[in-house]
Design a protein around this motif. Sequence first.
Motif, PDB file in Angstrom:
ATOM      1  N   SER A 146     -12.383   2.802  -1.479  1.00  0.00           N
ATOM      2  CA  SER A 146     -12.482   2.145  -0.165  1.00  0.00           C
ATOM      3  C   SER A 146     -11.358   1.132   0.020  1.00  0.00           C
ATOM      4  O   SER A 146     -10.676   0.772  -0.928  1.00  0.00           O
ATOM      5  CB  SER A 146     -13.842   1.471   0.007  1.00  0.00           C
ATOM      6  OG  SER A 146     -14.025   0.478  -0.971  1.00  0.00           O
ATOM      7  N   SER A 147     -11.200   0.700   1.236  1.00  0.00           N
ATOM      8  CA  SER A 147     -10.178  -0.277   1.580  1.00  0.00           C
ATOM      9  C   SER A 147     -10.814  -1.667   1.671  1.00  0.00           C
ATOM     10  O   SER A 147     -12.021  -1.793   1.851  1.00  0.00           O
ATOM     11  CB  SER A 147      -9.552   0.105   2.930  1.00  0.00           C
ATOM     12  OG  SER A 147      -8.337  -0.552   3.137  1.00  0.00           O
ATOM     13  N   TYR A 173      -5.900  -2.364  -1.036  1.00  0.00           N
ATOM     14  CA  TYR A 173      -6.760  -2.845  -2.115  1.00  0.00           C
ATOM     15  C   TYR A 173      -6.443  -4.307  -2.403  1.00  0.00           C
ATOM     16  O   TYR A 173      -5.313  -4.744  -2.253  1.00  0.00           O
ATOM     17  CB  TYR A 173      -6.520  -2.028  -3.390  1.00  0.00           C
ATOM     18  CG  TYR A 173      -6.737  -0.541  -3.232  1.00  0.00           C
ATOM     19  CD1 TYR A 173      -8.021  -0.007  -3.215  1.00  0.00           C
ATOM     20  CD2 TYR A 173      -5.660   0.333  -3.123  1.00  0.00           C
ATOM     21  CE1 TYR A 173      -8.228   1.360  -3.082  1.00  0.00           C
ATOM     22  CE2 TYR A 173      -5.853   1.707  -3.000  1.00  0.00           C
ATOM     23  CZ  TYR A 173      -7.135   2.210  -2.980  1.00  0.00           C
ATOM     24  OH  TYR A 173      -7.341   3.568  -2.854  1.00  0.00           O
ATOM     25  N   TYR A 199      -4.726   2.949   2.180  1.00  0.00           N
ATOM     26  CA  TYR A 199      -5.829   2.074   1.786  1.00  0.00           C
ATOM     27  C   TYR A 199      -5.211   0.781   1.265  1.00  0.00           C
ATOM     28  O   TYR A 199      -4.220   0.801   0.543  1.00  0.00           O
ATOM     29  CB  TYR A 199      -6.655   2.692   0.657  1.00  0.00           C
ATOM     30  CG  TYR A 199      -7.719   3.674   1.095  1.00  0.00           C
ATOM     31  CD1 TYR A 199      -7.508   4.570   2.139  1.00  0.00           C
ATOM     32  CD2 TYR A 199      -8.928   3.723   0.426  1.00  0.00           C
ATOM     33  CE1 TYR A 199      -8.487   5.471   2.508  1.00  0.00           C
ATOM     34  CE2 TYR A 199      -9.911   4.629   0.789  1.00  0.00           C
ATOM     35  CZ  TYR A 199      -9.684   5.495   1.829  1.00  0.00           C
ATOM     36  OH  TYR A 199     -10.652   6.388   2.196  1.00  0.00           O
ATOM     37  N   TYR A 209       0.843  -1.197   0.000  1.00  0.00           N
ATOM     38  CA  TYR A 209       0.000   0.000   0.000  1.00  0.00           C
ATOM     39  C   TYR A 209       0.875   1.243   0.000  1.00  0.00           C
ATOM     40  O   TYR A 209       2.058   1.197   0.358  1.00  0.00           O
ATOM     41  CB  TYR A 209      -0.993   0.002   1.167  1.00  0.00           C
ATOM     42  CG  TYR A 209      -0.380  -0.044   2.542  1.00  0.00           C
ATOM     43  CD1 TYR A 209      -0.162   1.122   3.277  1.00  0.00           C
ATOM     44  CD2 TYR A 209      -0.020  -1.259   3.125  1.00  0.00           C
ATOM     45  CE1 TYR A 209       0.392   1.071   4.550  1.00  0.00           C
ATOM     46  CE2 TYR A 209       0.531  -1.309   4.389  1.00  0.00           C
ATOM     47  CZ  TYR A 209       0.741  -0.148   5.093  1.00  0.00           C
ATOM     48  OH  TYR A 209       1.298  -0.201   6.347  1.00  0.00           O
TER      49      TYR A 209
END
Length: 163
Positions: free
Chosen positions: A150-151, A138, A136, A120
């Motif tokens: 969003s994460s 992913y 975040y 990240y």
Amino acid sequence: MLEYILKLINSKREGEFWDFKEKHHDNNALLLHDILCLANAVTKSNKYLIYGVTDPASGCDVKGLDVAGNRKSQADLIDFLRTHNFAGDIRPEIELKHFQLDDKNIDVLVILDHPQKPYYLTEDYRDRQNIVKANYIYTRNLDTNTPITSSADLRRIEAMWRE
């Protein structure tokens, strides 16, 4: 390796460790997001971003790439990753492979499987309206990326740390 890539294409679907793109990204934030999602997928195999193939909704057809188009080199992609601030200064390792299927060129970005997940950023990265957010995490869930806004859920993040 080409035989394996053909098997993925012929499955007519995307999965947790492979994704199809009709052409190379023209937005680097979306490229980085795709690389992070695949790199963080909790699966014991390399991951593949396969360029020159339509998505499953369009039949996973091999369209090929325009040789003079927006193709990137392996050096371009490695330099791109090197310019970003990753946590612990640990970034995904990649290789770019070129193949010819019949008379069509495809590229396969191989994201090597390493247990240093999660990967990240520590600073936001923006390209036009798209932002890959700092801190975040992913990943992919089956054939779907975590949204760029969003994460990943905590269960998946914990699985990355355990790996």
